[in-house]
Write a protein that holds these residues in place. Structure first.
Motif, PDB file in Angstrom:
ATOM      1  N   PRO A  10      31.551   5.597  36.174  1.00 29.28           N
ATOM      2  CA  PRO A  10      31.869   4.215  36.548  1.00 29.28           C
ATOM      3  C   PRO A  10      31.149   3.236  35.631  1.00 29.28           C
ATOM      4  CG  PRO A  10      31.229   5.514  38.476  1.00 29.28           C
ATOM      5  CD  PRO A  10      30.910   6.341  37.270  1.00 29.28           C
ATOM      6  N   LEU A  11      31.881   2.234  35.149  1.00 27.18           N
ATOM      7  CA  LEU A  11      31.281   1.247  34.256  1.00 27.18           C
ATOM      8  C   LEU A  11      30.326   0.336  35.004  1.00 27.18           C
ATOM      9  CD1 LEU A  11      31.731   0.572  31.238  1.00 27.18           C
ATOM     10  CD2 LEU A  11      33.316  -1.198  31.975  1.00 27.18           C
ATOM     11  N   PHE A  12      30.643   0.102  36.266  1.00 30.62           N
ATOM     12  CA  PHE A  12      29.876  -0.868  37.029  1.00 30.62           C
ATOM     13  C   PHE A  12      29.751  -0.394  38.465  1.00 30.62           C
ATOM     14  CE2 PHE A  12      30.036  -4.698  39.803  1.00 30.62           C
ATOM     15  CZ  PHE A  12      28.800  -5.221  39.458  1.00 30.62           C
ATOM     16  N   SER A  13      28.534  -0.351  38.968  1.00 30.76           N
ATOM     17  CA  SER A  13      28.294   0.025  40.361  1.00 30.76           C
ATOM     18  C   SER A  13      27.773  -1.187  41.103  1.00 30.76           C
ATOM     19  CB  SER A  13      27.259   1.166  40.422  1.00 30.76           C
ATOM     20  OG  SER A  13      26.924   1.455  41.753  1.00 30.76           O
ATOM     21  N   LEU A 278      13.917 -11.103  40.323  1.00 25.72           N
ATOM     22  CA  LEU A 278      15.303 -10.909  40.729  1.00 25.72           C
ATOM     23  C   LEU A 278      16.152 -10.208  39.677  1.00 25.72           C
ATOM     24  CD1 LEU A 278      16.036 -14.401  42.360  1.00 25.72           C
ATOM     25  CD2 LEU A 278      15.446 -12.260  43.516  1.00 25.72           C
ATOM     26  N   SER A 279      15.600  -9.945  38.509  1.00 26.32           N
ATOM     27  CA  SER A 279      16.408  -9.388  37.424  1.00 26.32           C
ATOM     28  C   SER A 279      17.071  -8.079  37.792  1.00 26.32           C
ATOM     29  CB  SER A 279      15.550  -9.192  36.170  1.00 26.32           C
ATOM     30  OG  SER A 279      15.166 -10.431  35.625  1.00 26.32           O
ATOM     31  N   ASP A 280      16.362  -7.238  38.545  1.00 24.33           N
ATOM     32  CA  ASP A 280      16.895  -5.914  38.867  1.00 24.33           C
ATOM     33  C   ASP A 280      17.958  -5.945  39.955  1.00 24.33           C
ATOM     34  OD1 ASP A 280      15.323  -4.752  36.979  1.00 24.33           O
ATOM     35  OD2 ASP A 280      13.725  -4.165  38.363  1.00 24.33           O
ATOM     36  N   PRO A 320      20.860  -4.715  35.242  1.00 23.82           N
ATOM     37  CA  PRO A 320      20.060  -3.496  35.065  1.00 23.82           C
ATOM     38  C   PRO A 320      20.250  -2.523  36.226  1.00 23.82           C
ATOM     39  CG  PRO A 320      18.763  -5.451  34.564  1.00 23.82           C
ATOM     40  CD  PRO A 320      20.054  -5.937  35.152  1.00 23.82           C
ATOM     41  N   GLY A 321      20.512  -1.282  35.885  1.00 24.94           N
ATOM     42  CA  GLY A 321      20.682  -0.257  36.902  1.00 24.94           C
ATOM     43  C   GLY A 321      22.065  -0.190  37.501  1.00 24.94           C
ATOM     44  N   ARG A 322      22.879  -1.216  37.265  1.00 28.83           N
ATOM     45  CA  ARG A 322      24.239  -1.247  37.814  1.00 28.83           C
ATOM     46  C   ARG A 322      25.285  -1.104  36.712  1.00 28.83           C
ATOM     47  NH1 ARG A 322      24.103  -3.314  43.077  1.00 28.83           N
ATOM     48  NH2 ARG A 322      22.114  -4.282  43.636  1.00 28.83           N
TER      49      ARG A 322
END
Length: 339
Positions: A10-13, A278-280, A320-322
Motif C-alpha cells: 500500500p502506498l499510503f496507510s 505532531l510530525s509523526d 512519516p510511518g504512513r
C-alpha cells in the motif's frame, strides 16, 4: 521495480492501530509550475524545504491541475469533481462558488476534526466559510494590485517589511492554530498562499540570491506553430516584444517568490509540527492550483490554454510511518485525486 512493489505494498496507510486519527495540513500555492522545484531537476530553483519534503515523502512528477486558472481548479480540488461536472469553467463564473457541505473539509468535520482555512479563498461561497472553526482570509497585499501602467511581466521587490507581508502572516496564523491544537482533537488545516502569482515580487533578501543572466529560459517554440489562439494571445499582451534580458529578470523574481512565499513558509510549518510533536501523526499535502508560462513561448502568466506549462503542477505527500519514504513517481495523477 517501483511499479511491481506498488502492486503488493500500500502506498499510503491512513490508519495505524493504536494511533489517534492523523492531522491533515493541506497547503496550496498559486501559479507554481510543476518543474519549479530543485527536486524536479530545475537548475534555476532553490527550494530546500520542498526538496526535503519530497525526499521524506512522495513526489508525483506527472501531476496535473484540472483547469489552467484558479477558481475552477480549486473547486475541483475541494469537491473531487471535474470542472465539467461543477459547471465552473473560468474565473469569471457568474454563479455561486463552492459550498462547504460535501467539500473535502466537510467530511473531516463530520468525523470530529477541527477545521481551519487560512489565506487566499477563491473557492468557497463567503457565507459558507462560517462552517470552518477558524477562518482568516487574505489574498495579495495592496501594493500588488494590477496596474494598467506596468507590463504583464512586471516584477519588483516587495514594498513592505517581510514580516508584514501576507506569506508570513498566513504562516504565523497557521502555526498559532497548530500550537493551540490538542492531540485528543485532530485538525484539518488548509493554508492557501498567493505566491508565486503575479505581479512577481519578493523581498530583496531573496531576489538578490538569483542572477538573471545565469538563469536558463525554456527552449522557444513559436506559438504560430501551435495555434492561432496562442499566437494572438502572445501579440495581444505584447509578449513578443519582451527582451530576453527582461524575461530572465521576471524569471528571477518568479523563483524568488517561490522560495520566499512558498518554500520558506512551508519550512516554518514543518518546524512547528516538529516542535509540537505532531510530525509523526500529521499528513502534509502540497500542490498548486495551476502553472505559469514563465518563459515558454516567450510569455508569462496564465490563460485559458491547455498546455503543460499551465496544467503541470507539483504534488507532494508527507506522512512519516504512513507513506513510503523517498518515492518519486511518474504515474499520471490529478489534483482531484487528492479528494
Amino acid at each position: 521495480f517501483i511499479c511491481l512493489s506498488l502492486l503488493f505494498t500500500p502506498l499510503f496507510s491512513f490508519s495505524r492501530e493504536g494511533d489517534p486519527p492523523p492531522n491533515i495540513v493541506f497547503i496550496i500555492c498559486d501559479q507554481m509550475r510543476g518543474d519549479a522545484m530543485g527536486m524536479a531537476g530545475n537548475s534555476n530553483a532553490r527550494t530546500p524545504n520542498l526538496d526535503a519534503l519530497a525526499a521524506e515523502g512522495i513526489m508525483f512528477r506527472n501531476n496535473f491541475s484540472n483547469n489552467p486558472v484558479c477558481l475552477p481548479s480549486r473547486i475541483s480540488m475541494f469537491s473531487g469533481l471535474y470542472p465539467c461536472q461543477t459547471g465552473v469553467l473560468c474565473n469569471k463564473h457568474p454563479g455561486e462558488w463552492l459550498r462547504f457541505e460535501k467539500s473535502l473539509p466537510w467530511f473531516f468535520k463530520q468525523a470530529g476534526y477541527q477545521t481551519a482555512y487560512i489565506g487566499k479563498n477563491h473557492t468557497f461561497v463567503k457565507e459558507e466559510l462560517s462552517h470552518f472553526d477558524v477562518v482568516s482570509l487574505r489574498g495579495r497585499e495592496e501594493f500588488r494590485a494590477y496596474s494598467k501602467y506596468v507590463p504583464p511581466h512586471w516584477h519588483s521587490d516587495v514594498l513592505w517589511p517581510e514580516e508584514d507581508c501576507n506569506p508570513g502572516r498566513n504562516t504565523r496564523e497557521a502555526i498559532d492554530f497548530i500550537n493551540q491544537s490538542s492531540q485528543d482533537h485532530p485538525f484539518f488545516l488548509t493554508v492557501s498562499y498567493f505566491d508565486p502569482h503575479p505581479p512577481y515580487m519578493a523581498p530583496a533578501t531573496y531576489s538578490s540570491k538569483y542572477c538573471g543572466e545565469a538563469l536558463v529560459l525554456p527552449e522557444y517554440i513559436d506559438p504560430r506553430q501551435l495555434g492561432d489562439r496562442l499566437a494572438l494571445h502572445q501579440k495581444a499582451l505584447h509578449y513578443d516584444r519582451i527582451s530576453e534580458a527582461d524575461l530572465k529578470e521576471t524569471l528571477r523574481y518568479y523563483h524568488a517568490s517561490v522560495q520566499w512565499g512558498v518554500d520558506h513558509q512551508i519550512g516554518r510549518i514543518l518546524q512547528a509540527l516538529e516542535e509540537k510533536g505532531l510530525s509523526d501523526n500529521t499528513v502534509v499535502i502540497f500542490t498548486s492550483d495551476h502553472g505559469d508560462f514563465m518563459g515558454e513561448h516567450h510569455m508569462v502568466r496564465k490563460g485559458m490554454f491547455l498546455y503543460e506549462a499551465l496544467l503541470h503542477v507539483p504534488m507532494l505527500w508527507f506522512a512519516p510511518g504512513r507513506i513510503q519514504k523517498g518515492l518519486s513517481l511518474d504515474h499520471l495523477t490529478q489534483n482531484i485525486d487528492i479528494f
